[in-house]
Scaffold this motif. Structure first.
Motif, PDB file in Angstrom:
ATOM      1  N   ASN A  73       0.815  -1.223   0.000  1.00 22.59           N
ATOM      2  CA  ASN A  73       0.000   0.000   0.000  1.00 22.59           C
ATOM      3  C   ASN A  73       0.845   1.268   0.000  1.00 22.59           C
ATOM      4  O   ASN A  73       0.315   2.368  -0.022  1.00 22.59           O
ATOM      5  CB  ASN A  73      -0.977  -0.006   1.183  1.00 22.59           C
ATOM      6  N   LEU A  77       1.439   2.129  -6.944  1.00 22.81           N
ATOM      7  CA  LEU A  77       1.317   1.681  -8.327  1.00 22.81           C
ATOM      8  C   LEU A  77      -0.148   1.580  -8.712  1.00 22.81           C
ATOM      9  O   LEU A  77      -1.014   1.412  -7.866  1.00 22.81           O
ATOM     10  CB  LEU A  77       1.963   0.295  -8.490  1.00 22.81           C
ATOM     11  N   PHE A  87     -14.408  -4.154  -6.205  1.00 21.08           N
ATOM     12  CA  PHE A  87     -15.053  -4.291  -4.901  1.00 21.08           C
ATOM     13  C   PHE A  87     -16.534  -4.556  -5.154  1.00 21.08           C
ATOM     14  O   PHE A  87     -17.255  -3.671  -5.617  1.00 21.08           O
ATOM     15  CB  PHE A  87     -14.869  -3.022  -4.078  1.00 21.08           C
ATOM     16  N   MET A  90     -19.380  -2.167  -3.838  1.00 20.24           N
ATOM     17  CA  MET A  90     -19.366  -0.742  -4.162  1.00 20.24           C
ATOM     18  C   MET A  90     -19.801  -0.554  -5.613  1.00 20.24           C
ATOM     19  O   MET A  90     -19.538  -1.397  -6.463  1.00 20.24           O
ATOM     20  CB  MET A  90     -17.947  -0.185  -4.012  1.00 20.24           C
ATOM     21  N   PHE A  98     -12.320   4.997  -4.796  1.00 19.24           N
ATOM     22  CA  PHE A  98     -11.645   4.465  -3.603  1.00 19.24           C
ATOM     23  C   PHE A  98     -10.192   4.933  -3.481  1.00 19.24           C
ATOM     24  O   PHE A  98      -9.764   5.402  -2.424  1.00 19.24           O
ATOM     25  CB  PHE A  98     -11.711   2.934  -3.611  1.00 19.24           C
ATOM     26  N   GLY A  99      -9.451   4.829  -4.573  1.00 18.35           N
ATOM     27  CA  GLY A  99      -8.043   5.213  -4.538  1.00 18.35           C
ATOM     28  C   GLY A  99      -7.855   6.687  -4.215  1.00 18.35           C
ATOM     29  O   GLY A  99      -6.940   7.072  -3.486  1.00 18.35           O
ATOM     30  N   GLU A 101      -9.979   8.514  -2.523  1.00 17.93           N
ATOM     31  CA  GLU A 101     -10.362   8.676  -1.131  1.00 17.93           C
ATOM     32  C   GLU A 101      -9.166   8.379  -0.220  1.00 17.93           C
ATOM     33  O   GLU A 101      -8.894   9.095   0.737  1.00 17.93           O
ATOM     34  CB  GLU A 101     -11.481   7.681  -0.851  1.00 17.93           C
ATOM     35  N   MET A 102      -8.441   7.295  -0.546  1.00 20.60           N
ATOM     36  CA  MET A 102      -7.276   6.904   0.253  1.00 20.60           C
ATOM     37  C   MET A 102      -6.180   7.958   0.185  1.00 20.60           C
ATOM     38  O   MET A 102      -5.363   8.087   1.080  1.00 20.60           O
ATOM     39  CB  MET A 102      -6.709   5.569  -0.252  1.00 20.60           C
ATOM     40  N   ARG A 103      -6.171   8.730  -0.905  1.00 24.64           N
ATOM     41  CA  ARG A 103      -5.166   9.779  -1.042  1.00 24.64           C
ATOM     42  C   ARG A 103      -5.638  11.099  -0.466  1.00 24.64           C
ATOM     43  O   ARG A 103      -4.952  12.117  -0.574  1.00 24.64           O
ATOM     44  CB  ARG A 103      -4.821   9.977  -2.524  1.00 24.64           C
ATOM     45  N   ARG A 146     -10.321   2.513 -12.482  1.00 22.76           N
ATOM     46  CA  ARG A 146      -9.883   2.559 -11.090  1.00 22.76           C
ATOM     47  C   ARG A 146      -8.362   2.712 -10.995  1.00 22.76           C
ATOM     48  O   ARG A 146      -7.853   3.369 -10.092  1.00 22.76           O
ATOM     49  CB  ARG A 146     -10.333   1.271 -10.384  1.00 22.76           C
ATOM     50  N   ILE A 150      -5.967   7.330 -10.345  1.00 20.87           N
ATOM     51  CA  ILE A 150      -4.996   7.790  -9.344  1.00 20.87           C
ATOM     52  C   ILE A 150      -3.711   8.301  -9.994  1.00 20.87           C
ATOM     53  O   ILE A 150      -2.788   8.717  -9.303  1.00 20.87           O
ATOM     54  CB  ILE A 150      -4.657   6.671  -8.324  1.00 20.87           C
TER      55      ILE A 150
END
Ligand SMILES: Nc1ncnc2c1ncn2[C@@H]1O[C@H](COP(=O)(O)OP(=O)(O)OP(=O)(O)O)[C@@H](O)[C@H]1O
Ligand SMILES: [Mg+2]
Lengths: 349, 316
Positions: A73, A77, A87, A90, A98-99, A101-103, A146, A150
């Motif tokens: 994680n 990449l 997922f 979702m 999602f990606g 959001e994580m950033r 997806r 990112i």
């Protein structure tokens, strides 16, 4: 400076060696394709770069940093999985978001980027669908979106277009090429589609049984296959046994009743030559004699099967009005020395 | 034990409705001119067994609950709702039912909290350990409920191992009362029922694609985020069906509350038992059993609906 370096990577599953002593350097901004038969270790290689599998031996560095020391994680990449790995709980839009959001991307930016990327893959009206309610090709495009959204520096694509129809596949290929050119994303593409690899890649890596067979530009790999496996794997080829000799005039190979100069450095002794069917022509003299066994019309071209002293050969000639031999006719076939690849006999096995 | 028997049967019925997500279409029974009796004849043995062992006793229990009972006259053949009125009005019965469902809810919660992580950890284990640990988790199911519960009684008694340990460590000054308390019953029931939760969560974990977790990792999610956002929502169906099994079994459990709870700490099942065998007030016992069955169905179906609506996309 090389961007991604795989150094002597080896991965064993109990007794099976899936990836064997694999070394490869990838330049920044390069699009490189992994080609090879099913089960040759392409996915395993990508999974090691992504950090989901630990290699038994070897090192990976990205931009000079040891990648194996980083957790999956933290590697940043983008990955398109062969099985999509969406997922399931979702929606398409939530998957893509999602990606981001994580950033920690802000809500407004997120919504905008998700909408843009879904539009890019032609799914603008499918944002609130769940993956289960989408076709295979649609799911695959969500997986692509997806990974793209990112904007990773390194994108690992495991057969990302395998489930798309011809038109959509072409559009996505152009899109990938555009992103690679404009953003400078480094991409490693696994594909079963040779024409896709040929069309998109700066270089291709041909693998077999966990080992690299050849790394070259598409054209080089096609014209000068390093060994019989590559020659057979990339398109159709004629592989003829012969003898390599070294004398005063230089190196040459004797095949049946004919002889060609050898331009590559090949040790004398038993050898083999590979030549593409479309590079062979019917000649008047200084060629390999044989008999036409069959001729088949294929629209734009003729396919010949010629029995020679060195074995059965396939010859392709354009249907351009020139006079071509008939079945049962005695002919002589020839090709330019630079159109063939010569290799020692053990490489031809 | 009539109450216990009918409850066990109702448990099976409710869980099967939730686990069979896709109802299979019934085969066509019409052949040409008229009805074919073959499918019905073929399922007759099964139907007969079902009717004799479940429907008839259930119906008789329901009818019995409408009779009345007097100490000198015995069971009176009248058809009235007096027993129901009595239970609904009496605070003693309220207390028993409330306790039953409090214990069942707590046990369900604990089983979910213990069983779901347990199943997840088990799945991540390597080959030899996984089988061994699974055996340990499922072990309680292989031991008779009575001997297992007696083991708990030995552990939890005021001079039992747990209290001796706690006192030796100086954590408590006086022994904690586990025996004949709700705490003791909850602990013992959780131990007995947690394998059901582990098994049903395990089943839903089997369907999880490990690459999906990898995908979340690659997008920058930490391990705890992956657990919370990716794994947990996908195993909700497993937790739910596990919860239904555990809740139904806990609410109708007899042996464990009888031994750990003793005579004073009554739950619905032990109450029904006492009405049948001690007071000999069969109609009242039957009423308790029927009410327990109804309350169980209402609670389970209600919770099922609620969770399915909340997580509707994973139930498809
Ligand atoms: N988890 C595993 N355990 C044991 N063997 C494995 C495992 N994963 C892959 N292999 C083996 O390693 C080899 C390489 O697998 P890999 O998935 O990398 O192939 P691939 O080149 O991606 O094939 P395909 O084109 O079919 O996707 C295969 O022979 C496979 O059987
Ligand atoms: Mg693969």
């Amino acid at each position: 400076m090389p961007y991604l370096v795989l150094d002597k990577l080896t991965k064993r599953f109990t007794s099976w060696t899936a990836v064997d002593d694999l070394s490869l350097t990838v330049e920044k901004g390069e699009l490189i394709s992994l080609l090879g038969p099913s089960g040759c270790g392409k996915t395993t290689t990508l999974q090691m770069i992504a950090g989901f599998l630990d290699p038994n031996a070897g090192r990976i560095t990205l931009d000079g940093q040891d990648l194996l020391a980083k957790k999956p994680n933290e590697r940043g990449l983008g990955i398109v999985f062969q099985s999509y790995a969406l997922f399931p709980h979702m929606t398409a839009a939530e998957n893509v978001a999602f990606g981001l959001e994580m950033r920690g991307t802000s809500r407004a930016d997120r919504d905008r980027m998700v909408a843009e990327t879904l539009k890019l893959v032609g799914l603008d009206s499918y944002g609130d669908r769940y993956p289960r309610r989408m076709s295979g090709g649609q799911q695959q495009r969500v997986a692509l979106a997806r990974a793209l959204v990112i904007k990773p520096h390194l994108l690992l694509l495991d057969e990302p277009l395998s489930n798309l129809d011809a038109k959509m596949r072409e559009e996505m290929q152009i899109e990938l090429r555009r992103i690679q050119r404009s953003v400078g994303t480094t991409m490693i593409l696994v594909t079963h589609d040779q024409s896709e690899a040929m069309a998109l890649s700066d270089r291709v890596v041909v693998m077999n049984k966990g080992r690299i067979q050849q790394v070259a530009t598409p054209q080089e790999a096609y014209d000068r296959p390093a060994n019989a496996f590559v020659a057979n794997f990339l398109g159709r080829t004629n592989l003829l046994p012969g003898t390599v000799r070294q004398d005063a005039e230089g190196s040459s190979i004797t095949v049946g009743d004919a002889r060609w100069p050898v331009l590559q450095p090949v040790p004398p002794g038993p050898g083999a030559l590979a030549v593409r069917p479309e590079k062979i022509s019917f000649v008047a003299a200084a060629g390999l004699t044989g008999v036409v066994q069959a001729r088949v019309f294929q629209g734009t071209q003729w396919l010949f099967e010629v029995e020679t002293a060195a074995g059965r050969m396939m010859v392709i000639r354009q249907h351009d009005g020139s006079v071509l031999p008939n079945e049962r006719e005695r002919v002589m076939v020839g090709w330019r020395p630079e159109d063939m690849a010569v290799m020692p006999a053990q490489e031809a096995a | 034990m009539k109450g216990g028997m009918t409850m066990a049967a109702s448990t099976d019925a409710t869980t099967s409705t939730t686990t069979d997500a896709a109802p299979s279409a019934p085969p066509p029974v019409r052949t040409g001119a008229g009805w074919s009796w073959t499918p019905y004849l073929l399922s007759l043995p099964g139907l007969a067994l079902f009717a004799v062992l479940l429907l008839v006793p259930l119906l008789m229990t329901a009818l019995l609950s409408l009779n009345s009972f007097s100490f000198y006259g015995g069971i009176q053949d009248v058809w009235r709702f007096d027993n129901y009125a009595e239970i609904l009005a009496d605070s003693y019965f309220h207390e028993v039912f409330l306790r039953t469902f409090r214990i069942a809810a707590l046990v369900t919660l604990l089983c979910a909290l213990l069983g779901a992580p347990q199943a997840y950890i088990l799945r991540r284990m390597k080959a030899p350990w996984r089988g061994l640990c699974l055996l340990i988790v499922l072990g309680p199911l292989l031991i008779s409920v009575v001997s297992r519960t007696l083991g708990w009684a030995l552990l939890l008694g005021s001079t039992g191992l747990v209290n001796q340990g706690l006192m030796a460590l100086g954590l408590v000054a006086e022994p904690i009362e586990f025996m004949y308390t709700e705490t003791g019953v909850v602990i013992a029931l959780t131990h007995v029922l947690v394998p059901f939760m582990v098994l049903s969560v395990w089943a839903s974990l089997q369907r999880l694609d490990p690459q999906v977790e990898n995908a979340a990792l690659s997008l920058g999610a930490g391990p705890s985020t992956v657990l919370r956002r990716i794994v947990l929502p996908q195993i909700v169906p497993g937790i739910l069906s596990g919860s239904i099994i555990v809740f139904a079994l806990a609410a109708s459990a007899f042996a464990t509350p009888a031994i750990i709870g003793g005579r004073r700490l009554k739950v619905a099942a032990t109450l029904a038992y006492d009405e049948f065998l001690n007071t000999l007030n069969w109609p009242l016992g039957a009423t308790v059993a029927i009410l327990l069955l109804l309350a169980n169905i209402v609670i389970i179906v209600g919770c099922n609906r609620l969770v399915e609506r909340r997580y509707k996309q994973v139930f498809e």
